[in-house]
Enzyme design. Sequence first.
Site, PDB file in Angstrom:
ATOM      1  N   HIS A   2       2.888   8.547  -1.071  1.00 21.36           N
ATOM      2  CA  HIS A   2       2.881   9.916  -1.585  1.00 21.36           C
ATOM      3  C   HIS A   2       2.885  10.852  -0.370  1.00 21.36           C
ATOM      4  O   HIS A   2       2.375  10.494   0.690  1.00 21.36           O
ATOM      5  CB  HIS A   2       1.587  10.096  -2.394  1.00 21.36           C
ATOM      6  CG  HIS A   2       1.482  11.389  -3.140  1.00 21.36           C
ATOM      7  ND1 HIS A   2       1.054  12.548  -2.545  1.00 21.36           N
ATOM      8  CD2 HIS A   2       1.725  11.690  -4.445  1.00 21.36           C
ATOM      9  CE1 HIS A   2       1.038  13.512  -3.456  1.00 21.36           C
ATOM     10  NE2 HIS A   2       1.444  13.013  -4.614  1.00 21.36           N
ATOM     11  N   ASP A  52      -5.088   4.226  -0.215  1.00 25.01           N
ATOM     12  CA  ASP A  52      -4.939   5.331  -1.151  1.00 25.01           C
ATOM     13  C   ASP A  52      -5.084   4.764  -2.565  1.00 25.01           C
ATOM     14  O   ASP A  52      -4.172   4.103  -3.070  1.00 25.01           O
ATOM     15  CB  ASP A  52      -3.572   5.991  -0.937  1.00 25.01           C
ATOM     16  CG  ASP A  52      -3.301   7.094  -1.958  1.00 25.01           C
ATOM     17  OD1 ASP A  52      -4.083   7.234  -2.912  1.00 25.01           O
ATOM     18  OD2 ASP A  52      -2.286   7.798  -1.798  1.00 25.01           O
ATOM     19  N   GLN A  74      -3.842   5.882  -7.537  1.00 24.48           N
ATOM     20  CA  GLN A  74      -3.235   5.280  -8.730  1.00 24.48           C
ATOM     21  C   GLN A  74      -3.796   3.893  -9.043  1.00 24.48           C
ATOM     22  O   GLN A  74      -3.311   3.238  -9.966  1.00 24.48           O
ATOM     23  CB  GLN A  74      -1.710   5.173  -8.542  1.00 24.48           C
ATOM     24  CG  GLN A  74      -1.004   6.497  -8.347  1.00 24.48           C
ATOM     25  CD  GLN A  74      -1.033   7.384  -9.593  1.00 24.48           C
ATOM     26  OE1 GLN A  74      -1.317   6.934 -10.700  1.00 24.48           O
ATOM     27  NE2 GLN A  74      -0.750   8.660  -9.398  1.00 24.48           N
ATOM     28  N   LYS A 110      -7.498  12.102 -11.942  1.00 31.18           N
ATOM     29  CA  LYS A 110      -6.625  11.020 -12.410  1.00 31.18           C
ATOM     30  C   LYS A 110      -7.433   9.927 -13.112  1.00 31.18           C
ATOM     31  O   LYS A 110      -6.881   8.943 -13.581  1.00 31.18           O
ATOM     32  CB  LYS A 110      -5.850  10.424 -11.230  1.00 31.18           C
ATOM     33  CG  LYS A 110      -4.802  11.387 -10.658  1.00 31.18           C
ATOM     34  CD  LYS A 110      -3.982  10.722  -9.607  1.00 31.18           C
ATOM     35  CE  LYS A 110      -3.276  11.700  -8.693  1.00 31.18           C
ATOM     36  NZ  LYS A 110      -2.075  12.305  -9.283  1.00 31.18           N
ATOM     37  N   CYS A 129       6.621  13.624  -5.435  1.00 30.95           N
ATOM     38  CA  CYS A 129       5.957  13.762  -4.116  1.00 30.95           C
ATOM     39  C   CYS A 129       6.092  12.491  -3.296  1.00 30.95           C
ATOM     40  O   CYS A 129       5.146  12.094  -2.600  1.00 30.95           O
ATOM     41  CB  CYS A 129       4.494  14.144  -4.255  1.00 30.95           C
ATOM     42  SG  CYS A 129       4.243  15.692  -5.096  1.00 30.95           S
TER      43      CYS A 129
HETATM   44  N1  PMP Z   1      -1.625   9.527  -3.562  1.00 33.46           N
HETATM   45  C1  PMP Z   1      -1.074   9.059  -4.689  1.00 33.46           C
HETATM   46  C2  PMP Z   1      -0.629   7.619  -4.756  1.00 33.46           C
HETATM   47  C3  PMP Z   1      -0.937   9.901  -5.792  1.00 33.46           C
HETATM   48  O1  PMP Z   1      -0.390   9.445  -6.919  1.00 33.46           O
HETATM   49  C4  PMP Z   1      -1.383  11.246  -5.699  1.00 33.46           C
HETATM   50  C5  PMP Z   1      -1.225  12.216  -6.855  1.00 33.46           C
HETATM   51  N2  PMP Z   1       0.010  12.147  -7.497  1.00 33.46           N
HETATM   52  C6  PMP Z   1      -1.960  11.669  -4.504  1.00 33.46           C
HETATM   53  C7  PMP Z   1      -2.062  10.781  -3.469  1.00 33.46           C
HETATM   54  C8  PMP Z   1      -2.470  13.071  -4.337  1.00 33.46           C
HETATM   55  O2  PMP Z   1      -3.533  13.285  -5.201  1.00 33.46           O
HETATM   56  P1  PMP Z   1      -4.159  14.736  -5.384  1.00 33.46           P
HETATM   57  O3  PMP Z   1      -3.013  15.649  -5.676  1.00 33.46           O
HETATM   58  O4  PMP Z   1      -5.084  14.584  -6.537  1.00 33.46           O
HETATM   59  O5  PMP Z   1      -4.852  15.088  -4.122  1.00 33.46           O
END
Ligand code: PMP
Length: 403
Positions: free
Chosen positions: A122, A199, A202, A225, A361
Amino acid sequence: MYDVNEIRKEFPILKQSVYGKPLIYLDNAATTQKPRCVIDAITEAYTNVNANVHRGVHFLSQKATEQYEEARATVRRFINARHAHEVIFTRGTTESINLVASSFGETFLTAGDEVIISTMEHHSNIVPWQLLAERKGIKLRVIPLTADARLDKEAYTALFNEKTRLVSITHTSNVMGVTNPVKEYIDIAHSHNVPILIDGAQSVPHKRVDVQELDADFLVFSGHKIYGPTGIGVLYGKEELLNRMQPYQGGGEMIQTVRFEKTTFNELPYKFEAGTPDYVGAIALAKALDYVTSIGVEKIAAHEQQLTLYTLEQLREIPAMRIFGNPDGAAISFLVGDIHPADLGTLLDRLGIAIRTGHHCAQPLIDHFGIPGTVRASFAMYNTQEEADILIAGIKRVIKMFG
Ligand code: PMP
């Protein structure tokens, strides 16, 4: 027994209709809906507990502080950290990674050092490292993907050299829903004496993640999430590393003494929690984690996996369907023929189906596939097989419209 209809009753938003159709919410990888107990916890905290934490001798401040620290203990249990002070509350995954990039980077990295990330990250696990690279002259090394869109373990192993200082990779891809065998990646990093950040944005919402079992040095995830509120998230870090790292932000709470000549810093976890924290968010996040625990992380995972497999089977029967990667968790990315993902998304929305379209993203991954983006359906504990059927019927209807 897993009773999805009973679970759905706990999520008030799911009763909504959009464009006269029942809401089918399949954008859970972006954010999950909130159960009543989480919504109530926020109201309850502001109604009966609100006072700034760690600051007052008075009754309310002590009560708020107690609940905030109980929330930290709940997170500790949920990820099985050794100590509660290894749990730092942040705004979310993004801030947690920025904290590590900044504090770990400032403390341990110098020009020429290398950080390993991967092609399926991401943006929040790419850009903080790029900013650090610009500031400190470090180099980013990127794990490529295999032909079937998994992390290339051999290539990963070959990236290590005497300049490697940190690895930062995702547990589960937010685009493909594929879960990486991170335990192997952690062990490889450790065999080179290199710490590793996972990370978990997910993965933590969809499976049991045990930081001691994994031996992860850092684990990050977002409250929103995993059925918790927005604006709150977690950085887990091993005590020994966090203790050696410089603070991230300066301000109240993170100090021991402040003199113009010299300031000394507070102990963990407060060293990394400058300013008034989102204690109400933390309290409500703990409620969400307790709720997940009460249903059972494994049961939720089994339900979501079954739903993913079922949906995959149906999708694969649609001609010109292209599925990206090897989904094993709760997200599926796909394209149909040459229908633009935004068109498919917009038309499904009119049928009441909320799915995500675009680059999610993760532009480098989308570029890897050479496509404009994907359509992504992602599941949570409250989704049903009927909803999957409506999604499939919706896709077929859109395909007909496009001839
Ligand atoms: N890493 C991953 C794998 C994600 O899916 C996301 C959110 N889509 C993020 C980081 C960023 O998370 P946040 O916007 O809640 O900070």
